[in-house]
Design a protein around this motif. Structure first.
Motif, PDB file in Angstrom:
ATOM      1  N   HIS A  88      30.831 -48.975 -11.122  1.00 25.52           N
ATOM      2  CA  HIS A  88      31.254 -50.362 -11.335  1.00 25.52           C
ATOM      3  C   HIS A  88      30.171 -51.153 -12.070  1.00 25.52           C
ATOM      4  N   TRP A  89      28.923 -50.949 -11.662  1.00 24.97           N
ATOM      5  CA  TRP A  89      27.808 -51.714 -12.226  1.00 24.97           C
ATOM      6  C   TRP A  89      27.656 -51.425 -13.714  1.00 24.97           C
ATOM      7  N   LEU A  90      27.712 -50.152 -14.080  1.00 21.17           N
ATOM      8  CA  LEU A  90      27.564 -49.784 -15.490  1.00 21.17           C
ATOM      9  C   LEU A  90      28.700 -50.342 -16.349  1.00 21.17           C
ATOM     10  N   GLU A  91      29.932 -50.306 -15.820  1.00 23.23           N
ATOM     11  CA  GLU A  91      31.067 -50.836 -16.578  1.00 23.23           C
ATOM     12  C   GLU A  91      30.969 -52.357 -16.701  1.00 23.23           C
ATOM     13  N   LYS A 106      28.216 -54.043 -16.844  1.00 25.41           N
ATOM     14  CA  LYS A 106      27.203 -54.253 -17.881  1.00 25.41           C
ATOM     15  C   LYS A 106      27.800 -54.014 -19.262  1.00 25.41           C
ATOM     16  N   ARG A 107      28.633 -52.988 -19.391  1.00 24.91           N
ATOM     17  CA  ARG A 107      29.253 -52.682 -20.683  1.00 24.91           C
ATOM     18  C   ARG A 107      30.134 -53.819 -21.160  1.00 24.91           C
ATOM     19  N   GLN A 108      30.817 -54.471 -20.193  1.00 27.37           N
ATOM     20  CA  GLN A 108      31.682 -55.596 -20.545  1.00 27.37           C
ATOM     21  C   GLN A 108      30.910 -56.902 -20.715  1.00 27.37           C
ATOM     22  N   GLY A 109      29.609 -56.866 -20.457  1.00 28.88           N
ATOM     23  CA  GLY A 109      28.803 -58.070 -20.600  1.00 28.88           C
ATOM     24  C   GLY A 109      28.956 -59.051 -19.453  1.00 28.88           C
ATOM     25  N   ARG A 151      40.920 -55.155 -18.467  1.00 29.82           N
ATOM     26  CA  ARG A 151      39.488 -55.114 -18.209  1.00 29.82           C
ATOM     27  C   ARG A 151      39.207 -54.889 -16.721  1.00 29.82           C
ATOM     28  N   GLN A 187      39.584 -51.224 -16.024  1.00 26.13           N
ATOM     29  CA  GLN A 187      38.430 -50.454 -16.473  1.00 26.13           C
ATOM     30  C   GLN A 187      37.256 -50.598 -15.507  1.00 26.13           C
ATOM     31  N   LEU A 188      37.026 -51.814 -15.044  1.00 20.32           N
ATOM     32  CA  LEU A 188      35.942 -52.060 -14.103  1.00 20.32           C
ATOM     33  C   LEU A 188      36.203 -51.364 -12.766  1.00 20.32           C
ATOM     34  N   ALA A 218      36.079 -47.314 -12.836  1.00 18.50           N
ATOM     35  CA  ALA A 218      34.776 -46.725 -13.158  1.00 18.50           C
ATOM     36  C   ALA A 218      34.065 -46.234 -11.896  1.00 18.50           C
TER      37      ALA A 218
END
Length: 273
Positions: free
Chosen positions: A92-95, A97-100, A127, A130-131, A134
């Motif tokens: 979750h954290w990486l996604e 970050k990817r979404q800003g 979105r 996706q979050l 993940a």
């Protein structure tokens, strides 16, 4: 004061006495006390100086969760569960970050897992999908890695830890908010929330459990809030998902659930570790 070993000046009948000492094997209670002792000392320190330490929420939650799981299931249960939950949350954290999106470090909650916290919500249901997915995706890969090592080492203990990982990620796919599955199915069709809520209610009635009851209450309140907001202009835009995206979300959701069931079947062992 009693003596632990005989001395030469004692009477002859006492010279042959030797305290019984365990030989071989492992004294798990003694090992548990040794492992727990430093955590207890740290806990006492936190209780005394907690005001200055509370800002380290990640470490505090991690410590309390590890202690709770250690008490509940032992050292291997605690290490395995903490590690698998952390990998899941890092997805979750990486996604995020990817979404800003501004996101916190994972916060561990004893017996409830862990969570990340966002200052901003995803801009659309796609979105959010996706979050949400993940976490189970990376968590399932983590459990699969443990299973690979278990096969290589022929270790039932590692198989049991992998089973735990597959189960955690499958449970999180229940289509109710606040679980990941409830956020994932937002991009498929919100009607799945009702089915998920009814399924969870049936599970609570069949196997009453405090954690399940808590999740059921949160899910019911979240469903009611989203139902009341369904006609707002912003809500209609948020839940607007293209047909192709719905298909991708459905295949990902149901496909991952099926793979996790297979993973649990492959890693099932007859005894707890």
């Amino acid at each position: 004061m009693s003596q632990l070993s005989p001395r030469p000046e004692l009477e002859p009948e006492f010279r042959d006495y030797e305290p019984i000492q365990p030989r071989g094997g492992t004294d798990w209670r003694e090992l548990g006390r040794r492992i727990w002792a430093p955590f207890a000392a740290i806990g006492a320190f936190i209780a005394k100086f907690g005001v200055g330490i509370l800002k380290y929420k990640f470490l505090l939650g991690l410590f309390i969760s590890f202690g709770a799981y250690l008490w509940f299931g032992g050292i291997w249960f605690a290490v395995g569960l903490i590690g698998l939950i952390f990998v899941h949350e890092m997805g979750h954290w990486l996604e995020a970050k990817r979404q800003g999106l501004p996101v916190s470090a994972p916060l561990f909650i004893p017996f409830l897992g862990a969570s990340i916290f966002l200052k901003e919500h995803p801009e659309s249901a796609w979105r959010e999908f996706q979050l949400a997915i993940a976490g189970p995706l990376l968590g399932s890969l983590g459990a699969l890695a443990v299973y690979g090592v278990a096969v290589a080492e022929d270790s039932n203990r590692l198989r049991a830890i992998a089973f735990l990982g597959f189960f955690i990620n499958l449970f999180n796919l229940l289509p109710v908010v606040p679980l990941d599955g409830g956020r994932i199915v937002t991009a498929i069709h919100p009607a799945l929330w009702v089915l998920g809520l009814l399924a969870l209610l049936g599970l609570v009635l069949y196997r009453p459990n405090g954690i399940l009851v808590l999740i059921l209450l949160f899910a019911a309140m979240e469903l009611w809030q989203r139902w009341k907001m369904r006609h707002l202009a912003g809500a209609q835009s948020y839940y607007s998902v293209r047909p192709g995206q719905r298909i991708v979300a459905a295949i990902s959701y149901f496909g991952l659930a099926a793979l996790l069931v297979l993973g649990m079947h492959a890693t099932h062992v007859p005894h707890h570790f």
